[in-house]
Design a protein around this motif. Structure first.
Motif, PDB file in Angstrom:
ATOM      1  N   UNK A 166     -26.757  90.802 -27.724  1.00 43.46           N
ATOM      2  CA  UNK A 166     -27.567  91.983 -27.913  1.00 43.46           C
ATOM      3  C   UNK A 166     -27.015  92.774 -29.083  1.00 43.46           C
ATOM      4  N   UNK A 167     -27.828  92.936 -30.093  1.00 46.57           N
ATOM      5  CA  UNK A 167     -27.421  93.694 -31.262  1.00 46.57           C
ATOM      6  C   UNK A 167     -28.362  94.883 -31.382  1.00 46.57           C
ATOM      7  N   UNK A 168     -27.795  96.047 -31.386  1.00 44.79           N
ATOM      8  CA  UNK A 168     -28.595  97.245 -31.527  1.00 44.79           C
ATOM      9  C   UNK A 168     -28.419  97.787 -32.929  1.00 44.79           C
ATOM     10  N   UNK A 169     -29.531  97.990 -33.578  1.00 44.34           N
ATOM     11  CA  UNK A 169     -29.515  98.556 -34.912  1.00 44.34           C
ATOM     12  C   UNK A 169     -30.510  99.706 -34.959  1.00 44.34           C
ATOM     13  N   UNK A 170     -30.146 100.730 -35.648  1.00 47.81           N
ATOM     14  CA  UNK A 170     -31.069 101.835 -35.831  1.00 47.81           C
ATOM     15  C   UNK A 170     -31.996 101.510 -36.983  1.00 47.81           C
ATOM     16  N   UNK A 171     -33.264 101.698 -36.730  1.00 50.78           N
ATOM     17  CA  UNK A 171     -34.254 101.460 -37.766  1.00 50.78           C
ATOM     18  C   UNK A 171     -34.927 102.794 -38.058  1.00 50.78           C
TER      19      UNK A 171
END
Length: 157
Positions: A71-76
């Protein structure tokens, strides 16, 4: 301690006889086990191979079916225009009517077919027809795809 030596000397023959019987019993059991192993060697080998492959299969199945989810969380960050501008060129190109656009807008708000029909004062079959035509025009199969496509084409905010 002097009593224990006296006991050993008195019962020397009985003790030796017991040790001799124990050794003979162990020898007979060893021969019996060896005889069983020789007579049933194939079954023992096949059984041990079956156990090894079963254990290997279970281990491999657990390894392969274990989900490897990362699980990779990135802010877009996306810039939303403050005012929505309807893309009339796409609306004309797709031949979408004003009523279909209204249905699409209400569909994007998450309303059901009956709620849309009640809000627009039309029958449920009319709404179903509008939605079916929208699906054809937008070339989608589901409501979520229709909403997503219409947002991409700037038909709805």
């Amino acid at each position: 301690m002097p009593g224990s030596t006296n006991f050993l000397t008195k019962n020397k023959s009985i003790i030796l006889y017991g040790i001799f019987l124990a050794i003979m019993l162990l020898l007979l059991k060893w021969l019996e086990l060896r005889f069983i192993l020789i007579n049933h060697a194939f079954e023992i080998y096949a059984g041990s191979i079956a156990i090894i492959f079963t254990a290997l299969g279970i281990w491999l199945a657990l390894k392969l079916t274990k989900p490897k989810t990362i699980l990779i969380e990135k802010e877009v960050f996306t810039e939303k225009p403050e005012t929505f501008v309807l893309n009339e060129k796409e609306m004309i190109r797709l031949n979408i009517s004003k009523r279909e656009l209204e249905v699409l807008q209400l569909m994007s708000e998450g309303l059901s077919n009956q709620e849309i029909a009640a809000k627009l004062f039309v029958s449920l079959n009319t709404i179903k027809t509008h939605i079916a035509r929208l699906f054809d025009k937008l070339e989608v199969k589901r409501r979520t795809q229709a909403v997503e496509m219409s947002k991409k084409l700037s038909l709805i905010p």
